[in-house]
Write an enzyme that holds these catalytic residues in place. Structure first.
Site, PDB file in Angstrom:
ATOM      1  N   GLU A 133     -88.650 -44.978  32.819  1.00 32.94           N
ATOM      2  CA  GLU A 133     -88.423 -44.576  34.221  1.00 32.94           C
ATOM      3  C   GLU A 133     -89.736 -44.627  35.005  1.00 32.94           C
ATOM      4  OE1 GLU A 133     -85.526 -44.890  35.182  1.00 32.94           O
ATOM      5  OE2 GLU A 133     -84.704 -42.922  35.598  1.00 32.94           O
ATOM      6  N   THR A 186     -86.172 -45.488  44.760  1.00 31.94           N
ATOM      7  CA  THR A 186     -86.500 -44.119  44.328  1.00 31.94           C
ATOM      8  C   THR A 186     -87.936 -43.760  44.713  1.00 31.94           C
ATOM      9  OG1 THR A 186     -84.919 -44.220  42.541  1.00 31.94           O
ATOM     10  CG2 THR A 186     -86.677 -42.617  42.302  1.00 31.94           C
TER      11      THR A 186
END
Ligand code: HSE
Length: 315
Positions: A133, A186
């Protein structure tokens, strides 16, 4: 495990944050999700043979793609004297708020672990996924990866040390997720958040996390609804999503318990009691997007308790 062994797997998309749980709550849904085929090779390292369904936007460099970063960490950890090649089929866009990079990474580590006769536990694999991530969106967050890997509804009680708690969900809880045809990265959605929040917001946010946990445990749908309020991310990120408050209001007017942004957006989720209400809520949210001329996909399911799974080969 031997050279040439193959597996085909599926890892589900996720709804992270769940209104009050910024970076600490998430749950898996049935669809969409990513498919991945892996084949063991004699050569060390991980090779991406093909990525389908991403419109060419995802990195083909194995050092940058979330799936291959996580697989390489796994191979390093077990000191593997072999490698693998992968074919990835994306079923959701990146920048959708559905945990797209997380689903790819989970599919990757789940596949290699199955081929390696489940050498590692899910808790042992989680750090590789958090690292992936970090590579994908520059933030070492666990909510999406943990929800996709473990399935169900999870609480990240602590990051150091990692402590993932699975929360039981009541039988009639259904989720609606609408993914508008808009991209929100994001990284950018994190950059617009304030670095500090007022004490009153911290108090209300933690009270709502407590309320949501108890609502889920007791099957108290009214308490679940009252707790789905976000003082941290939604007030800032809502401006990135066209028609956000109209979608949220349409969901609430159609009987949803609560509604907020899925992950960092632009997807929006609603929790509902029962499938019938979920269907109505999905239609109402989609109508808002239709009125704005924005294409959108709607996904309606219960919380996906299983997480990743092995799929049969089609050939
Ligand atoms: N918790 C993360 C965030 C999830 O909201 O930034 C990213 O999808």
């Amino acid at each position: 495990m031997k050279i040439g062994d193959r597996i085909r797997v599926y890892a589900p998309a996720t709804v992270a944050n769940v209104a009050c749980g910024f970076d600490i709550l998430g749950f898996a849904i049935e669809k969409p999700g990513d498919e991945l085929i892996m084949e063991i090779t004699a050569e060390k390292g991980v090779v991406i043979v093909d990525i389908e369904g991403d419109g060419g936007v995802l990195p083909r460099d194995a050092k940058k793609n979330s799936a291959t970063v996580a697989i390489q960490d796994y191979l390093n950890y077990i000191n593997a004297d072999f490698g693998c090649k992968i074919w990835l089929k994306k079923m959701m866009p990146s920048g959708s708020g559905l945990g797209s990079s997380a689903a790819s990474a989970v599919a990757g580590v789940y596949a290699i672990n199955m081929l390696c006769k489940e050498q590692l536990t899910k808790n042992e694999m989680l750090p590789f996924l958090i690292n992936a991530e970090k590579a994908a969106c520059d933030a070492a967050i666990a909510d999406n990866v943990a929800a996709s890997l473990f399935g169900g509804f999870i609480l990240v009680r602590s990051y150091e040390p990692l402590d993932i708690i699975k929360i039981p969900v009541p039988e009639e809880l259904w989720c609606v997720v609408i993914n508008p045809d808009v991209i929100v990265l994001t990284k950018e959605a994190r950059e617009i958040l304030p670095k500090e929040i007022p004490l009153t917001h911290a108090l209300r946010q933690s009270a709502n996390v407590g309320g949501l946990m108890i609502g889920l445990l007791r099957g108290d749908y009214d308490l679940i609804g009252r707790s789905l309020i976000d003082y941290i991310a939604e007030p800032h990120r809502s401006k990135l999503i066209p028609g956000f408050y109209d979608m949220k209001n349409a969901a609430l007017e159609s009987g949803a318990l609560g509604s907020s942004i899925s992950g960092s957006g632009p997807s929006v989720f609603a929790l509902c009691k029962g499938q019938e209400i979920a269907n109505k809520v999905g239609d109402a949210m989609k109508q808002v997007m239709n009125n704005l001329g924005i294409g959108a996909e709607v996904y309606i399911s219960k919380v996906n308790a299983q997480g990743p799974k092995v799929l049969p080969f089609l050939d």
